[in-house]
Design a protein around this motif. Sequence first.
Motif, PDB file in Angstrom:
ATOM      1  N   THR A 193      38.749  40.703  39.336  1.00  0.00           N
ATOM      2  CA  THR A 193      39.662  39.803  38.630  1.00  0.00           C
ATOM      3  C   THR A 193      38.905  38.650  37.990  1.00  0.00           C
ATOM      4  N   CYS A 194      37.977  38.073  38.742  1.00  0.00           N
ATOM      5  CA  CYS A 194      37.148  36.986  38.184  1.00  0.00           C
ATOM      6  C   CYS A 194      36.300  37.489  37.022  1.00  0.00           C
ATOM      7  N   ALA A 195      35.780  38.712  37.157  1.00  0.00           N
ATOM      8  CA  ALA A 195      34.995  39.290  36.069  1.00  0.00           C
ATOM      9  C   ALA A 195      35.837  39.442  34.807  1.00  0.00           C
ATOM     10  N   GLY A 196      37.097  39.858  34.977  1.00  0.00           N
ATOM     11  CA  GLY A 196      37.975  39.981  33.821  1.00  0.00           C
ATOM     12  C   GLY A 196      38.243  38.645  33.151  1.00  0.00           C
ATOM     13  N   CYS A 197      38.393  37.609  33.949  1.00  0.00           N
ATOM     14  CA  CYS A 197      38.604  36.265  33.381  1.00  0.00           C
ATOM     15  C   CYS A 197      37.393  35.824  32.575  1.00  0.00           C
ATOM     16  N   ILE A 198      36.200  36.096  33.108  1.00  0.00           N
ATOM     17  CA  ILE A 198      34.979  35.722  32.392  1.00  0.00           C
ATOM     18  C   ILE A 198      34.834  36.533  31.116  1.00  0.00           C
ATOM     19  N   PHE A 199      35.156  37.824  31.202  1.00  0.00           N
ATOM     20  CA  PHE A 199      35.029  38.670  30.013  1.00  0.00           C
ATOM     21  C   PHE A 199      36.000  38.249  28.920  1.00  0.00           C
ATOM     22  N   SER A 200      37.132  37.679  29.308  1.00  0.00           N
ATOM     23  CA  SER A 200      38.094  37.217  28.305  1.00  0.00           C
ATOM     24  C   SER A 200      37.531  36.083  27.457  1.00  0.00           C
ATOM     25  N   ALA A 233      21.137  49.534  51.145  1.00  0.00           N
ATOM     26  CA  ALA A 233      20.788  48.108  51.092  1.00  0.00           C
ATOM     27  C   ALA A 233      21.955  47.207  51.462  1.00  0.00           C
ATOM     28  N   HIS A 234      23.166  47.611  51.100  1.00  0.00           N
ATOM     29  CA  HIS A 234      24.306  46.711  51.270  1.00  0.00           C
ATOM     30  C   HIS A 234      25.402  47.240  52.168  1.00  0.00           C
ATOM     31  N   GLY A 235      25.541  48.561  52.248  1.00  0.00           N
ATOM     32  CA  GLY A 235      26.540  49.119  53.152  1.00  0.00           C
ATOM     33  C   GLY A 235      27.884  49.357  52.530  1.00  0.00           C
ATOM     34  N   VAL A 236      28.386  48.444  51.697  1.00  0.00           N
ATOM     35  CA  VAL A 236      29.723  48.574  51.110  1.00  0.00           C
ATOM     36  C   VAL A 236      29.560  48.883  49.616  1.00  0.00           C
ATOM     37  N   PHE A 237      29.788  50.147  49.259  1.00  0.00           N
ATOM     38  CA  PHE A 237      29.512  50.581  47.889  1.00  0.00           C
ATOM     39  C   PHE A 237      30.414  49.893  46.882  1.00  0.00           C
ATOM     40  N   LYS A 238      31.695  49.727  47.198  1.00  0.00           N
ATOM     41  CA  LYS A 238      32.620  49.111  46.254  1.00  0.00           C
ATOM     42  C   LYS A 238      32.211  47.674  45.948  1.00  0.00           C
ATOM     43  N   GLY A 239      31.782  46.947  46.974  1.00  0.00           N
ATOM     44  CA  GLY A 239      31.364  45.573  46.752  1.00  0.00           C
ATOM     45  C   GLY A 239      30.146  45.468  45.868  1.00  0.00           C
ATOM     46  N   GLN A 240      29.271  46.443  45.963  1.00  0.00           N
ATOM     47  CA  GLN A 240      28.067  46.421  45.140  1.00  0.00           C
ATOM     48  C   GLN A 240      28.397  46.609  43.665  1.00  0.00           C
ATOM     49  N   TRP A 241      29.268  47.589  43.369  1.00  0.00           N
ATOM     50  CA  TRP A 241      29.642  47.803  41.984  1.00  0.00           C
ATOM     51  C   TRP A 241      30.469  46.644  41.438  1.00  0.00           C
ATOM     52  N   ALA A 242      31.262  46.018  42.280  1.00  0.00           N
ATOM     53  CA  ALA A 242      32.017  44.838  41.841  1.00  0.00           C
ATOM     54  C   ALA A 242      31.057  43.728  41.431  1.00  0.00           C
ATOM     55  N   HIS A 243      30.006  43.547  42.206  1.00  0.00           N
ATOM     56  CA  HIS A 243      29.008  42.538  41.867  1.00  0.00           C
ATOM     57  C   HIS A 243      28.327  42.864  40.549  1.00  0.00           C
ATOM     58  N   PHE A 244      28.007  44.134  40.339  1.00  0.00           N
ATOM     59  CA  PHE A 244      27.369  44.543  39.087  1.00  0.00           C
ATOM     60  C   PHE A 244      28.286  44.272  37.896  1.00  0.00           C
ATOM     61  N   VAL A 245      29.569  44.649  38.008  1.00  0.00           N
ATOM     62  CA  VAL A 245      30.525  44.424  36.921  1.00  0.00           C
ATOM     63  C   VAL A 245      30.670  42.930  36.631  1.00  0.00           C
TER      64      VAL A 245
END
Length: 211
Positions: free
Chosen positions: A4-11, A78-90
Amino acid sequence: WIITCAGCIFSMQTGLAWLEAGAVRRKNQGSIYWKLIINIMITVVCFWLVGYALAFGDASGDFIGGNRFYAGNKWEEAHGVFKGQWAHFVFQICVACVLPAVTCGVVSERITFKAAGIHTFFMMIFIYPVILAWTWGEGWLYEEGYRDFTGSGMVHVTAAFAGLACLVVVGPRYNRWGNNHKDVFDNASGKTESAAPVQDTNNAGGAQNVQ
């Protein structure tokens, strides 16, 4: 929440597009939107291939990272939680897209699509990832105590100085404000010539006005 924060920044791209389009002549407004789209595509590819790895690839206390290329190299280990890693990348992709938008906006009506693309490529491969590695990547500057929670230093200051460097090189818009390409910067290089102001023939008083 991160997405959600990424979407706000992308806007921000929409706001930057309207800001830049309002600062150029009508005939060039369409090129502003296409330039931003091209910059976003180049940023995503470059950051996925190399940029993210250089910025966040285990740069702890060092100059630059060197792991996690293609934005997914053994993240589950490296991180354990795959969804969190991709969220960070996005999220980081959306932040990175701000840089070329700001920098190319400084030189609107002065550079071509090709020049804007080359600039974005070098920014996303050689400049911005290194600065990220020093700070958010917990590199040497982070170890010295530097903290930046909102990216004002890494993102906006970097984009501003990159834009200033581009502006010094290409100069003001051609045939605007009554001057040539680089007359505004001639005094800095020791020259004293400047373009003559444009005479307003409609001024009955004979005063000289710059268009």
